[in-house]
Structure formats: structure tokens, C-alpha cells
Scaffold this motif. Structure first.
Motif, mmCIF file in Angstrom:
data_model
loop_
_atom_site.group_PDB
_atom_site.id
_atom_site.type_symbol
_atom_site.label_atom_id
_atom_site.label_comp_id
_atom_site.label_asym_id
_atom_site.label_seq_id
_atom_site.Cartn_x
_atom_site.Cartn_y
_atom_site.Cartn_z
ATOM 1 N N ALA A 96 0.848 -1.179 0.000
ATOM 2 C CA ALA A 96 0.000 0.000 0.000
ATOM 3 C C ALA A 96 0.887 1.233 0.000
ATOM 4 C CB ALA A 96 -0.919 0.018 1.225
ATOM 5 N N VAL A 97 0.530 2.226 -0.843
ATOM 6 C CA VAL A 97 1.243 3.498 -0.897
ATOM 7 C C VAL A 97 0.238 4.582 -0.519
ATOM 8 C CG1 VAL A 97 2.633 5.070 -2.285
ATOM 9 C CG2 VAL A 97 2.717 2.596 -2.728
ATOM 10 N N ASN A 98 0.438 5.223 0.641
ATOM 11 C CA ASN A 98 -0.526 6.175 1.185
ATOM 12 C C ASN A 98 0.087 7.553 1.375
ATOM 13 O OD1 ASN A 98 -1.261 3.378 3.065
ATOM 14 N ND2 ASN A 98 -2.833 4.266 1.760
ATOM 15 N N ASN A 99 -0.749 8.573 1.232
ATOM 16 C CA ASN A 99 -0.352 9.931 1.529
ATOM 17 C C ASN A 99 -0.144 10.055 3.035
ATOM 18 O OD1 ASN A 99 -0.810 12.823 2.345
ATOM 19 N ND2 ASN A 99 -0.943 13.075 0.125
ATOM 20 N N ALA A 100 1.063 10.409 3.441
ATOM 21 C CA ALA A 100 1.388 10.413 4.866
ATOM 22 C C ALA A 100 0.626 11.480 5.633
ATOM 23 C CB ALA A 100 2.891 10.609 5.048
ATOM 24 N N GLN A 101 0.170 12.544 4.951
ATOM 25 C CA GLN A 101 -0.566 13.593 5.637
ATOM 26 C C GLN A 101 -2.025 13.211 5.838
ATOM 27 O OE1 GLN A 101 -0.393 17.415 3.741
ATOM 28 N NE2 GLN A 101 -1.585 18.446 5.338
ATOM 29 N N LEU A 102 -2.634 12.593 4.816
ATOM 30 C CA LEU A 102 -4.043 12.217 4.916
ATOM 31 C C LEU A 102 -4.240 10.935 5.716
ATOM 32 C CD1 LEU A 102 -5.247 12.976 1.274
ATOM 33 C CD2 LEU A 102 -5.675 14.330 3.337
ATOM 34 N N VAL A 103 -3.266 10.029 5.648
ATOM 35 C CA VAL A 103 -3.346 8.750 6.374
ATOM 36 C C VAL A 103 -2.128 8.671 7.284
ATOM 37 C CG1 VAL A 103 -3.610 6.253 6.181
ATOM 38 C CG2 VAL A 103 -4.455 7.743 4.341
ATOM 39 N N PRO A 104 -2.208 9.270 8.471
ATOM 40 C CA PRO A 104 -1.042 9.311 9.361
ATOM 41 C C PRO A 104 -0.567 7.910 9.723
ATOM 42 C CG PRO A 104 -2.765 10.813 10.110
ATOM 43 C CD PRO A 104 -3.364 9.962 9.036
ATOM 44 N N ALA A 105 0.733 7.781 9.867
ATOM 45 C CA ALA A 105 1.318 6.495 10.250
ATOM 46 C C ALA A 105 1.131 6.247 11.729
ATOM 47 C CB ALA A 105 2.804 6.464 9.902
ATOM 48 N N SER A 106 0.964 4.999 12.085
ATOM 49 C CA SER A 106 0.912 4.608 13.488
ATOM 50 C C SER A 106 1.739 3.346 13.648
ATOM 51 C CB SER A 106 -0.532 4.350 13.944
ATOM 52 O OG SER A 106 -0.542 3.807 15.250
ATOM 53 N N MET A 107 2.862 3.476 14.318
ATOM 54 C CA MET A 107 3.717 2.311 14.528
ATOM 55 C C MET A 107 3.111 1.350 15.535
ATOM 56 S SD MET A 107 6.043 2.872 12.380
ATOM 57 C CE MET A 107 7.237 1.608 12.764
ATOM 58 N N GLU A 108 1.959 1.736 16.116
ATOM 59 C CA GLU A 108 1.314 0.866 17.097
ATOM 60 C C GLU A 108 0.210 0.009 16.465
ATOM 61 O OE1 GLU A 108 -0.069 3.562 20.031
ATOM 62 O OE2 GLU A 108 1.936 4.014 20.800
ATOM 63 N N GLN A 109 -0.097 0.239 15.185
ATOM 64 C CA GLN A 109 -1.204 -0.483 14.595
ATOM 65 C C GLN A 109 -0.843 -1.946 14.334
ATOM 66 O OE1 GLN A 109 -2.003 1.665 11.000
ATOM 67 N NE2 GLN A 109 -0.465 0.581 9.811
ATOM 68 N N ARG A 110 -1.854 -2.724 14.087
ATOM 69 C CA ARG A 110 -1.698 -4.160 13.869
ATOM 70 C C ARG A 110 -0.953 -4.428 12.563
ATOM 71 N NH1 ARG A 110 -7.268 -7.225 13.765
ATOM 72 N NH2 ARG A 110 -7.230 -6.472 15.910
ATOM 73 N N THR A 111 -0.076 -5.403 12.592
ATOM 74 C CA THR A 111 0.612 -5.886 11.399
ATOM 75 C C THR A 111 0.413 -7.393 11.315
ATOM 76 O OG1 THR A 111 2.702 -6.301 12.551
ATOM 77 C CG2 THR A 111 2.365 -4.083 11.642
ATOM 78 N N ILE A 112 0.803 -7.977 10.196
ATOM 79 C CA ILE A 112 0.625 -9.416 10.041
ATOM 80 C C ILE A 112 1.452 -10.174 11.082
ATOM 81 C CG2 ILE A 112 2.464 -9.613 8.293
ATOM 82 C CD1 ILE A 112 0.720 -11.797 6.949
ATOM 83 N N ARG A 113 2.613 -9.647 11.430
ATOM 84 C CA ARG A 113 3.449 -10.330 12.424
ATOM 85 C C ARG A 113 2.847 -10.213 13.810
ATOM 86 N NH1 ARG A 113 8.469 -9.466 15.523
ATOM 87 N NH2 ARG A 113 9.570 -11.474 15.587
ATOM 88 N N SER A 114 2.413 -9.003 14.189
ATOM 89 C CA SER A 114 1.840 -8.836 15.527
ATOM 90 C C SER A 114 0.544 -9.621 15.664
ATOM 91 C CB SER A 114 1.606 -7.356 15.826
ATOM 92 O OG SER A 114 0.559 -6.824 15.032
ATOM 93 N N TYR A 115 -0.199 -9.780 14.565
ATOM 94 C CA TYR A 115 -1.454 -10.525 14.660
ATOM 95 C C TYR A 115 -1.195 -12.029 14.753
ATOM 96 C CZ TYR A 115 -6.036 -12.425 13.837
ATOM 97 O OH TYR A 115 -7.209 -13.138 13.983
ATOM 98 N N LEU A 116 -0.401 -12.574 13.849
ATOM 99 C CA LEU A 116 -0.192 -14.024 13.854
ATOM 100 C C LEU A 116 0.526 -14.491 15.112
ATOM 101 C CD1 LEU A 116 0.800 -14.747 10.144
ATOM 102 C CD2 LEU A 116 -1.438 -14.999 11.223
ATOM 103 N N LEU A 117 1.530 -13.732 15.550
ATOM 104 C CA LEU A 117 2.327 -14.171 16.686
ATOM 105 C C LEU A 117 1.712 -13.819 18.033
ATOM 106 C CD1 LEU A 117 5.951 -13.296 15.525
ATOM 107 C CD2 LEU A 117 4.780 -15.505 15.389
ATOM 108 N N LEU A 118 0.919 -12.753 18.081
ATOM 109 C CA LEU A 118 0.468 -12.249 19.375
ATOM 110 C C LEU A 118 -1.054 -12.211 19.501
ATOM 111 C CD1 LEU A 118 1.191 -10.893 22.112
ATOM 112 C CD2 LEU A 118 1.112 -8.698 20.899
ATOM 113 N N THR A 119 -1.692 -11.308 18.772
ATOM 114 C CA THR A 119 -3.121 -11.054 18.959
ATOM 115 C C THR A 119 -3.963 -12.291 18.785
ATOM 116 O OG1 THR A 119 -2.688 -8.854 18.039
ATOM 117 C CG2 THR A 119 -4.997 -9.503 18.307
#
Length: 844
Positions: A405-428
Motif C-alpha cells: 500500500a502506498v498512502n499519503n502520509a498527511q491524509l493517512v497518518p502512520a501509526s507504529m502501534e497499529q496491527r501488522t501481520i506479524r503482531s497478529y499471527l504471533l500475538l493477537t
């Protein structure tokens, strides 16, 4: 009851007893060897027999406007090893309202455990937080907690206006403030407090929406003395140490920043029992076990300790622990897979007494992903060549499947705390309940993030199985079958009689008539629970199906209940408060409106979307392909016969109405004779056909008049088109539902009669392609303003080669700024990861 699996999966059971016992200071009691082997055997059997699955969706973003498209890539893996080679081949993706009401459902065809899809958000959606969830039919046998659930924010704006006044937008939901309510829970490590033994106690504080809140507090004993103070570290979670004294009770006073506070008792300490402490060292996991024995208890008690990660045993051993003594064991980290480790202590009676979760390997990434654009800065409408490189932790290149995914950083702010495939499969996916900000624990590992992750392990519950049921070989009921293609399943019940209840109908014959281009008749026999299953539907177009129970001795008033393809929703999902009227919302809506207008004018899919919103009046007649012949010798139409629905079956209806056709007997055993040949005289029987599908007289006897449109009779030369099969005449029955022009809204008898059910088989969703103007095509029609912004580009099918390499090309738009690159995916051997990058575009 769990259905049998393929030979390939059954082969997993062959190695159950080949388990290495890591003694690590334990001395095995010979009489307990059988229990230890039983533990390992049942643990392996659970994963091999129930074959749990996990699903994950990579979305292009988590903030949308009504009328936009959610672009997604689905990953489905084995729960035990995260390999994308599950037995399921059909994935359900649902869009649910904030009240968990289904808006849309799509069926995706899984290939090598992945599928791409998209969800068009209707422009009539009210503003709020919606849920996108994904699951297989097999996952429905457990709980909605096992489904993948992702909340997305949907803002609302009319397409004929840009940013109307806040609070005046069509369909807005008022943002009601949640009541200020503080809840605090305490979790002794291992499960219980025991008098005289020091324990770590984890705590979790949440507000009215179930979100973690920062708190501080103190513990007092029953004499009013301060014993310990504490403070949360992250997401309302923290820990403290307490050694409860005999005869004392304890009370916590908790204060939230902002003024809210409460007083609540701690769990009562037991006079006897075990405690467990798990500590992570540099290269080892150390487990401490203590025991408090009652008067007259044995000086030492036999114990069993098992540790596993997703069913893979890292430690299994036995030993003894004395009263008031501490026993420790050190287990090398290399024995553990990365993920949530489950430690369980069993006493001498083989009862689970302590359990503890611990995460192993949080500081070590599974994959190293780099994203390298070919330039530092780009002009508007310029081609971007992006090189992807994927390697494992040792730097070796790996092949895998990814999405970008390629997103506009101003319209779609980044969050390093959001869910990723690794955090979901291994943790959540391994924990009960909701995990806030799962990416926080992996984005930047530090001492504090590791401690916060261990606090999470102390306060979140294990979800996969319960030892008591597992050891008793109670693996649960699995009524929903594995789907390797589109399927139809359900249950046949004996209907209620006077003074009786409905009961399952085992060994009943179920017929499925499939209408369409290739009419087909299929049969199945119900199992002991009255359930049946049809599969093998692979076409893209919707099929019309009729499911009927064949009459037989002992089957009373049969009822057919088809399984709903919509699963129940998860309960008590946390609600994230809306932030209405922010500058970010207005900016996003303005950008979205421009992009939607452009796509609907220039994208082929945009034109298709517009057609979906047109209210079509009237019906288009579709040719009826159920006939091989051009004309029949006689036609009986039910609509032309007064009180036709008062007849018991269709044969009774045609009795005496067609010259040369004689119907004798009584329902449900009526005979038909054409030119003096009995339908029950073996090879001299006439040919019976229902909607182009050959059947027999017993089925015809059970057909309700309410379901029939017409009956056509062919004699002699007219039946010659059916060859020798039609030599004794043909009786062709045409059902209302088999007619491609049938509209149940105009049929007062549309409800299925007893022992029958109709079904429109859903088709696989034909995924659309993300729109970008065709700059590479000379002479192509291009938009005067390329307003792609929030999501500049989406690529769901990226495959790295044996060198771990892949190359992607796309074009920038007219909107300048910083764009964030987010690539997610996993390798064939189950390693997952996320890579980030930045793209700089100069404005037009």
C-alpha cells in the motif's frame, strides 16, 4: 465429532510419541511417564485433528470515506506453524456496521492461502467505526473470537458537495460521550495468590469503552497498612510484587489521571497451593515453582511441567517440589518458536494448577524487508520503480507472498502501534480479548516495551484450548465442514408431532437439484446428527438450487435447515470514540470526493460501480435452457388450474387432464401409464425429468404443486430427442425456481414446502483492479487532474523470487507530498513481516 482428514494430515499423528523430554534438573518419576506422554500426545492430536486456522487481512488503510473502496489482501495460515497451505479454499469477508449488522459479504477463492479482494463502501453509510472480518467455514466451529476483526473509520460526505458544515452531513451519527467508568482487574502470576509465597500480580485498568487508561494506586492490608504502590506502564497495564500474609486480606485504591478512582479488593490468597514465576534471561527462560503445603501434607509432591508454542513442545518434564521450597528450571530460548509460550504446571493428581503465558523472541524480527525506490524525489505523473528485498534474520533471501500500500502520509497518518501481520499471527490471534496497539510491542523493542509485553502476557487469557477437555479427549463439535470449493450444507430434522420435539434425521437421502447452464442432480446421506454437505461448486455465476428430502420410512414431516453463510459476530468488541469535525476529517473528505469523481469518470470499474447504484424497473427475460425439444404434446400449467395448490402432489394434479396419460394409486405412491406402459415396470418406465435433470417416480411423487410451474408430456416422435430413454414417453416437470425469470416477490407460495429448501449459491467475488491512469499507453484517455492521494497505489499480488527480490512499477499523481510505503506478507515456511519506506513527490 471431528470429521476425518486427508491422509496427508493424518500422517502427522505418526510422530506423536517421538518427543524429547528436556529434563533440566527434573527427575522423572517412572509411574508418571504415561501422563507426560499423554500430555504431549493430546497436544499434538489437538493441532493435527482440529487443524486450527488463522486469517489476516492487509488493508490499504484503516480510514475511509463513504463511497470509497477498501482494498485488501487475505492471508490464511495453519495456526500451528503459520504456513499458508491450509485445507480451506473459501474465505468469507464481511463488512459490519458499528452495531455488528452485516452490510456486505464476499466469498474469496484462496490459492496457496491467499486471495485479493475489495469492498465498495456504499455512499449511504452513516459515519462510524465499521468492522471488516474474515473467516473460513472451518473457523466457525470454534468461536467468533478466532475470526480476524479490524475496525475501520468511515467518514461520510455527499458526492455532490465538498465538506458541508460539520454536524449537517447526511447520515451522521451523533458522537455521544461515554460515561466515565473505571474498571481494574488483578491477575496473580500463575493463577492464584498463596499465603506466605511472594507473587507477581499483573493489573489492567480500562475505561467505559474497554480502552486501557493510565492509573496509579496503592495496596493496603486488612489492618489499614500500606503494603505496596504501583503505576501502569502502557495501555493501563502494570505489575507489582506481593507476599500475602496468612489471615490478611488486601484492598487496592486506584486513581486515574483526571480524577476518577475506585477501591476494590484483591483476589483472596489460598492457604495452600503452588505459585509459578517465569523470567526471560538473555538466552534462557527460567521457571520458578513454589509450593505451600497444609498440615500433614507430604514433604514433597510430584509435579509435571509442559511448555509449548502453538502446539510445538519446547519443554516436557517431571520432578518434585518440597513444601516452602523453590524449584527452578532453565530452558534454552532456542527450544521455542517465536510467539506466545504457554507454561502449565500439573500436580501429583494430574490437575493443572498454574498457567502462565510468556512471549519469546519479540526483539528478533522474522524477516528483514527493504523497499528501495529508484529515485529520491519524483515529479507528478512520473514512473516509480520500487525494488523489494526480503531476507530472514540470518540475511538469507527468501521467497514469499506480499502486498503493498502506498498512502499519503498527511491524509493517512502512520501509526507504529497499529496491527501488522506479524503482531497478529504471533500475538493477537493467540490471546483472548482485544489487544490494544499490538504493533507497539514490535516496532521499537526496548526494555520498557518488553516489560509492557510481559504485562500483557500476565493480564490476557489463553484462548486456544482448556487442558481438562483436551486430556478427556473432548475436542468439541465441528458441524461446519472444511470448504475446498463453494458448498451447501445443512441439517434435516424430523418435524414436531403432538407432544414431541424435533429430532435429527440420520441416514436420510437429500437431493440437490442445480439449475442453470448445466442442470445437475446430486444426492447425499445425512450423518448421525442429520447433517448433509454438498460441494464442488466452482463456477463464477450464481446457481439456483433446490434441496429436497426424499420420503422414506420413519421420516416424519422432514424439515430442511440450510446453514447460514453469515457467522455470528464477536461479542463486546471495544468501541473507539469518534472524533467528529477534526481538520483531518475535513481534509480527507475533500480529497476523497475529488478522487471518487475522477475514478467514476475514467475507471472502467468506476462505470460498473455507477451501474450498481441504478434502480432498474422491470425484468429482462432470460432464455430457458431446460428444454431440449421445441414443443410438447401436452402442457399443464398450474396457474391455469383453479385451486391447483389444493392437490397433494403434481401427479394428482395431472390425473385425468391429459389424453393417453393414466394416473393411478394414492399419494404418495401414484403410478403413471403412457400408452398402457406402467412407470413402475422396470425398463418400460417413462422418462421423468425435473428442470432438465433426469429423476425417478419417487421424487416426482414428493413434489409439491406449489413449487411447479408446468408439466409437459411428450409421446412417440416428440420424445425421440431423448433417444432410447424417451422411448416410453417423457413427463417433464418445470419448477418455478428453475425458471431463470422467476421472481419470488410475485409468488405467494414462494416459501419452501415441507422437506424442501431453496438456495442461491453465492459466487466467488470477482476482485476489481486498483485504478491508476494508463500513463504507459500512448494515446490513452487521461484525467485532466490525477487526484489519487489517500491511497496512491495498491498491489496485492507481489511474489519474491528465490533471491528474495521483486520489482513493482507505478505512477505518481498530481498531488505532492510524502507517501508511505507499507509492504506486508509471509514466506512459504510461515515467517511473517512488514517493511516500510518513503516516497517524495513534488506537487504539480
Amino acid at each position: 465429532m471431528i470429521p476425518p482428514f486427508s491422509q496427508r494430515r493424518a500422517g502427522l499423528l505418526a510422530g506423536l510419541l517421538a518427543v524429547v523430554l528436556l529434563l533440566a534438573g527434573f527427575q522423572i518419576a517412572p509411574q508418571a511417564d504415561g501422563f507426560l506422554q499423554q500430555l504431549v500426545r493430546q497436544l499434538n492430536r489437538f493441532y493435527a485433528a482440529t487443524f486450527p486456522e488463522k486469517s489476516y487481512l492487509h488493508l490499504d488503510k484503516t480510514v475511509y470515506a463513504a463511497g470509497e473502496t477498501v482494498w485488501l489482501k487475505a492471508y490464511v495460515v495453519q495456526a500451528g506453524n503459520h504456513r499458508p497451505d491450509t485445507l480451506s479454499r473459501v474465505l468469507y469477508v464481511d463488512l459490519l456496521t458499528p452495531d455488528q449488522v452485516l452490510v456486505r459479504q464476499q466469498l474469496l477463492r484462496l490459492q496457496n492461502g491467499t486471495a485479493s479482494g475489495d469492498i465498495l463502501l456504499p455512499d449511504t453509510l452513516v459515519q462510524g467505526r465499521y468492522t471488516v472480518r474474515a473467516y473460513t467455514n472451518w473457523m466457525r466451529n470454534t468461536s467468533p473470537e478466532y475470526f480476524y476483526n479490524q475496525q475501520i473509520m468511515v467518514w461520510h460526505t455527499p458526492l455532490d458537495a465538498v465538506a458541508p458544515a460539520i454536524g449537517e452531513r447526511r447520515g451522521r451519527v451523533p458522537n455521544k460521550p461515554a460515561a466515565a467508568r473505571l474498571t481494574v482487574q488483578f491477575f496473580p502470576e500463575g493463577g492464584n495468590l498463596v499465603s506466605g509465597l511472594e507473587s507477581t500480580i499483573g493489573f489492567k485498568a480500562t475505561d467505559a469503552n474497554g480502552r486501557g487508561v493510565d492509573v496509579a494506586g496503592s495496596i493496603k492490608d486488612s489492618r489499614g497498612r500500606d503494603v505496596v504502590t504501583f503505576k501502569s506502564l502502557h495501555a493501563g497495564m502494570g505489575r507489582f510484587q506481593l507476599k500475602p500474609e496468612p489471615g490478611q486480606t488486601y484492598q487496592a485504591t486506584v486513581r486515574q489521571s483526571g480524577g476518577a478512582f475506585l477501591t476494590t479488593p484483591l483476589p483472596a490468597a489460598l492457604p495452600t497451593g503452588f505459585t509459578m514465576k517465569v523470567m526471560e534471561l538473555k538466552d534462557q527462560i527460567q521457571v520458578f515453582i513454589q509450593r505451600q503445603a497444609g498440615t500433614g501434607a507430604a514433604a514433597a509432591e510430584a509435579i509435571t511441567l509442559v511448555a509449548h508454542v502453538r502446539g510445538q513442545v519446547a519443554y516436557a518434564g517431571q520432578g518434585q517440589v518440597g513444601a516452602g521450597a523453590t524449584f527452578s528450571a532453565r530452558i534454552p530460548k532456542s527450544r521455542f518458536q517465536t510467539g506466545v509460550a504457554h507454561f502449565t504446571l500439573f500436580d501429583s493428581q494430574n490437575q493443572a494448577r498454574c498457567e502462565r503465558l510468556a512471549f519469546v523472541g519479540a526483539t528478533t524480527p522474522d524477516l528483514r524487508i527493504t523497499l528501495q525506490p529508484d529515485k529520491a524525489r519524483y515529479a507528478p505523473r512520473e514512473k516509480v520503480t520500487l525494488r523489494v528485498a526480503v531476507a530472514d534474520v540470518e540475511g538469507k533471501p527468501v521467497a514469499g507472498q506480499f502486498s503493498l500500500a502506498v498512502n499519503n502520509a498527511q491524509l493517512v497518518p502512520a501509526s507504529m502501534e497499529q496491527r501488522t501481520i506479524r503482531s497478529y499471527l504471533l500475538l493477537t490471534s493467540e490471546l483472548r480479548g482485544t489487544v490494544e496497539d499490538p504493533g507497539y510491542y514490535f516496532a521499537n523493542p526496548t526494555y520498557d516495551t518488553n516489560l509492557a509485553l510481559d504485562n500483557l502476557m500476565l493480564t490476557q487469557g489463553w484462548r486456544r484450548f482448556v487442558w481438562k477437555e483436551l486430556l478427556a479427549n473432548r475436542l468439541g463439535n465441528y458441524p461446519y465442514p472444511l470448504e475446498q470449493s463453494l458448498s451447501v450444507s445443512g441439517q434435516v430434522m424430523n418435524g414436531q408431532l403432538l407432544g414431541s420435539k424435533e429430532t435429527p434425521a440420520p441416514n436420510a437421502t437429500v437431493l440437490l437439484l442445480r439449475f442453470g447452464g448445466e442442470n445437475q442432480l446430486m444426492t447425499a446421506t445425512t450423518d448421525s446428527a442429520g447433517r448433509f454437505f454438498f460441494s464442488g461448486f466452482a463456477e463464477q455465476d450464481t446457481s439456483r438450487l433446490l434441496v429436497r428430502v426424499q420420503p422414506q420410512k420413519g421420516l416424519r414431516n422432514p424439515i430442511v435447515r440450510l446453514d447460514r453463510k453469515v457467522a455470528e459476530g464477536a461479542k463486546n468488541l471495544p468501541t473507539i470514540p469518534l472524533e467528529v469535525g477534526s481538520a483531518e476529517e475535513v481534509a480527507y473528505l475533500q480529497s476523497s470526493k475529488k478522487q471518487q469523481v475522477m475514478e467514476r469518470q475514467y475507471s472502467p470499474d468506476g462505470k460498473r460501480i455507477l451501474l450498481q447504484n441504478v434502480d432498474v424497473r422491470g425484468r429482462r427475460e432470460v432464455s430457458d435452457g431446460r428444454r431440449l425439444y421445441s414443443r410438447a404434446d401436452a402442457v399443464v400449467r398450474t396457474a391455469d388450474i383453479p385451486a391447483a395448490n389444493s392437490y397433494t402432489n403434481i401427479l394428482q394434479l395431472i390425473q385425468g387432464r391429459v389424453a393417453g396419460v393414466q394416473v393411478t394409486g394414492n399419494p404418495p405412491n401414484m403410478n403413471v401409464t403412457i400408452r398402457g406402459i406402467s412407470s413402475f415396470s422396470g425398463s418400460n418406465s417413462p422418462l421423468f425429468i425435473i428442470d432438465g435433470v433426469q429423476t425417478d417416480a419417487s421424487i416426482v411423487n414428493s413434489i409439491s404443486v406449489q413449487d411447479v410451474e408446468s408439466v409437459e408430456i411428450l409421446k412417440g416422435a416428440s420424445a425421440a430427442i431423448y433417444g432410447s430413454r424417451g422411448g416410453n414417453g417423457v413427463i417433464a416437470i418445470f419448477t418455478k425456481r428453475g425458471n431463470p425469470n422467476y421472481d419470488p416477490a410475485n409468488d405467494p407460495y414462494a416459501a419452501a414446502p415441507m422437506g424442501m429448501a431453496t438456495y442461491a449459491l453465492p459466487r466467488y467475488y470477482p476482485t476489481r483492479e486498483f485504478y491508476q491512469p494508463p500513463y504507459q499507453q500512448p494515446g490513452a484517455q487521461l484525467p485532466p487532474d490525477d487526484t489519487r492521494s489517500a491511497t496512491l497505489f495498491w498491489a496485492p499480488q507481489i511474489v519474491t523470487d528465490a533471491n528474495g527480490q521483486a520489482t513493482i512499477t507505478f505512477y505518481t499523481s498530481d498531488i505532492g507530498g510524502d507517501y508511505r510505503l507499507s509492504l506486508e506478507g509471509l514466506t512459504n515456511n510461515g515467517l511473517s513481516g512488514t517493511g516500510y519506506g518513503t516516497l517524495v513527490v513534488k506537487g504539480k
